[in-house]
Design a protein around this motif. Structure first.
Motif, PDB file in Angstrom:
ATOM      1  N   GLU A  13     -36.504  -8.125  22.438  1.00  0.00           N
ATOM      2  CA  GLU A  13     -35.997  -6.822  21.788  1.00  0.00           C
ATOM      3  C   GLU A  13     -36.211  -5.635  22.856  1.00  0.00           C
ATOM      4  O   GLU A  13     -37.154  -5.081  23.063  1.00  0.00           O
ATOM      5  N   ILE A  14     -35.211  -5.743  23.931  1.00  0.00           N
ATOM      6  CA  ILE A  14     -35.267  -4.651  24.768  1.00  0.00           C
ATOM      7  C   ILE A  14     -34.208  -3.287  24.424  1.00  0.00           C
ATOM      8  O   ILE A  14     -33.179  -3.910  23.966  1.00  0.00           O
ATOM      9  N   PRO A  15     -34.594  -2.233  24.485  1.00  0.00           N
ATOM     10  CA  PRO A  15     -33.497  -1.285  23.960  1.00  0.00           C
ATOM     11  C   PRO A  15     -32.490  -1.217  24.538  1.00  0.00           C
ATOM     12  O   PRO A  15     -32.155  -1.736  25.864  1.00  0.00           O
ATOM     13  N   THR A  16     -31.340  -1.231  23.831  1.00  0.00           N
ATOM     14  CA  THR A  16     -29.962  -0.929  24.291  1.00  0.00           C
ATOM     15  C   THR A  16     -29.490   0.566  24.488  1.00  0.00           C
ATOM     16  O   THR A  16     -29.657   1.275  23.736  1.00  0.00           O
ATOM     17  N   ALA A  17     -28.868   0.716  25.743  1.00  0.00           N
ATOM     18  CA  ALA A  17     -28.247   1.964  25.943  1.00  0.00           C
ATOM     19  C   ALA A  17     -26.824   2.054  25.312  1.00  0.00           C
ATOM     20  O   ALA A  17     -26.101   0.926  25.284  1.00  0.00           O
ATOM     21  N   TYR A  18     -26.254   3.048  24.887  1.00  0.00           N
ATOM     22  CA  TYR A  18     -24.941   3.203  24.237  1.00  0.00           C
ATOM     23  C   TYR A  18     -24.165   4.297  24.806  1.00  0.00           C
ATOM     24  O   TYR A  18     -24.697   5.311  25.200  1.00  0.00           O
ATOM     25  N   PHE A  19     -22.858   4.138  25.199  1.00  0.00           N
ATOM     26  CA  PHE A  19     -21.955   5.250  25.545  1.00  0.00           C
ATOM     27  C   PHE A  19     -21.053   5.302  24.226  1.00  0.00           C
ATOM     28  O   PHE A  19     -20.859   4.477  23.386  1.00  0.00           O
ATOM     29  N   GLU A  20     -20.575   6.657  24.179  1.00  0.00           N
ATOM     30  CA  GLU A  20     -19.634   7.142  23.251  1.00  0.00           C
ATOM     31  C   GLU A  20     -18.563   7.793  24.069  1.00  0.00           C
ATOM     32  O   GLU A  20     -18.741   8.543  24.974  1.00  0.00           O
ATOM     33  N   PHE A  21     -17.380   7.587  23.409  1.00  0.00           N
ATOM     34  CA  PHE A  21     -16.092   7.958  23.889  1.00  0.00           C
ATOM     35  C   PHE A  21     -15.376   9.012  22.854  1.00  0.00           C
ATOM     36  O   PHE A  21     -14.742   8.422  22.353  1.00  0.00           O
ATOM     37  N   HIS A  22     -15.305  10.091  23.171  1.00  0.00           N
ATOM     38  CA  HIS A  22     -14.703  11.196  22.319  1.00  0.00           C
ATOM     39  C   HIS A  22     -14.980  10.716  20.807  1.00  0.00           C
ATOM     40  O   HIS A  22     -16.161  10.752  20.516  1.00  0.00           O
ATOM     41  N   ASP A  46     -25.049  16.094  24.245  1.00  0.00           N
ATOM     42  CA  ASP A  46     -25.144  16.443  22.664  1.00  0.00           C
ATOM     43  C   ASP A  46     -26.542  15.995  21.933  1.00  0.00           C
ATOM     44  O   ASP A  46     -26.991  16.124  21.107  1.00  0.00           O
ATOM     45  N   GLY A  47     -27.257  15.261  22.807  1.00  0.00           N
ATOM     46  CA  GLY A  47     -28.712  14.852  22.574  1.00  0.00           C
ATOM     47  C   GLY A  47     -28.934  13.791  21.543  1.00  0.00           C
ATOM     48  O   GLY A  47     -29.752  13.588  20.862  1.00  0.00           O
ATOM     49  N   ASP A  48     -27.714  13.162  21.242  1.00  0.00           N
ATOM     50  CA  ASP A  48     -27.732  12.209  20.155  1.00  0.00           C
ATOM     51  C   ASP A  48     -28.260  10.596  20.673  1.00  0.00           C
ATOM     52  O   ASP A  48     -28.179   9.623  19.756  1.00  0.00           O
ATOM     53  N   GLY A  49     -28.642  10.514  21.703  1.00  0.00           N
ATOM     54  CA  GLY A  49     -28.955   9.290  22.403  1.00  0.00           C
ATOM     55  C   GLY A  49     -28.118   8.361  22.833  1.00  0.00           C
ATOM     56  O   GLY A  49     -28.341   7.318  23.321  1.00  0.00           O
ATOM     57  N   ARG A  50     -26.776   9.102  22.912  1.00  0.00           N
ATOM     58  CA  ARG A  50     -25.847   7.966  23.432  1.00  0.00           C
ATOM     59  C   ARG A  50     -25.111   8.828  24.542  1.00  0.00           C
ATOM     60  O   ARG A  50     -24.781  10.336  24.518  1.00  0.00           O
ATOM     61  N   PHE A  51     -24.827   8.292  25.816  1.00  0.00           N
ATOM     62  CA  PHE A  51     -24.184   8.924  26.929  1.00  0.00           C
ATOM     63  C   PHE A  51     -22.506   8.920  26.620  1.00  0.00           C
ATOM     64  O   PHE A  51     -22.075   8.190  26.235  1.00  0.00           O
ATOM     65  N   GLU A  52     -22.457  10.224  27.067  1.00  0.00           N
ATOM     66  CA  GLU A  52     -20.822  10.492  27.032  1.00  0.00           C
ATOM     67  C   GLU A  52     -20.152  10.307  28.457  1.00  0.00           C
ATOM     68  O   GLU A  52     -18.889   9.802  28.316  1.00  0.00           O
TER      69      GLU A  52
END
Length: 186
Positions: free
Chosen positions: A72-81, A103-109
């Motif tokens: 259980e290692i944290p996963t990073a997320y990207f969001e696109f538009h 936007d501070g939602d924990g997902r990289f733009e």
């Protein structure tokens, strides 16, 4: 150690408690196979940034070339538009650039990076080993996998020599012809 390179095994504490001897043996196998120091790092990893900080520190101090994330290692997320989010370990591979969560939602733009290519942007390689189920059954599956891995490394089992090749997304997006692609793979 006189070795210039290292590999980190990042594992959550619960998984390590259930499979410590197998994970330690994996570390010894890797160290022997590719002549590196192996750091086994069990912890209660809650944030992807904590994992990345450890990797960045080891990269600077110990010549880190790669890491295996177990359990259980944290996963990073990207969001696109507005197209949703995707999980990615790119965040862990690219240690030199800045990932932006505006936007501070924990997902990289997006990320800020220097003029690098798809290949040079990766500072280290990353692998993940995570059983498809949790609890005792997941630990049993992990131990079985690590036992098989060790048996392969020591020559107790062999495999039929085949290969699966998947070209980089950057290569596929350049409009490469099938002939050029086949030549590259060949």
């Amino acid at each position: 150690s006189d070795r210039e390179k290292s590999v980190a095994i990042i594992v959550d504490s619960s998984t390590y408690a259930g499979a410590a001897s197998e994970i330690d043996r994996l570390g010894a196998d890797i160290g022997h196979d590719i002549d590196v120091d192996v750091f086994i790092c069990p912890n209660e990893w809650r944030k992807a940034a904590d994992v990345k900080n450890l990797l960045t520190e080891r990269y600077a101090r110990s010549g880190l070339i790669g890491a295996i994330l177990i359990g259980e290692i944290p996963t990073a997320y990207f969001e696109f538009h507005d197209s949703g989010e995707i999980p990615t370990d790119w965040y862990y591979q690219d240690l030199s650039d800045k990932f932006v969560d505006s936007d501070g939602d924990g997902r990289f733009e997006y990320e800020y990076y220097n003029l690098e290519t798809d290949v040079t942007m990766r500072d280290i390689w990353i692998g993940r080993i995570k059983p498809p189920v949790g609890g005792d059954e997941g630990i049993m599956l992990l131990k079985r996998y690590l036992d098989t891995n060790h048996r392969y490394r020591t020559g107790d089992i062999t495999y039929r020599r085949r290969m699966l090749y998947f070209g980089s997304i950057a290569i596929n997006q350049n409009g490469m012809s099938k002939t050029d692609y086949d030549d590259l793979v060949g």
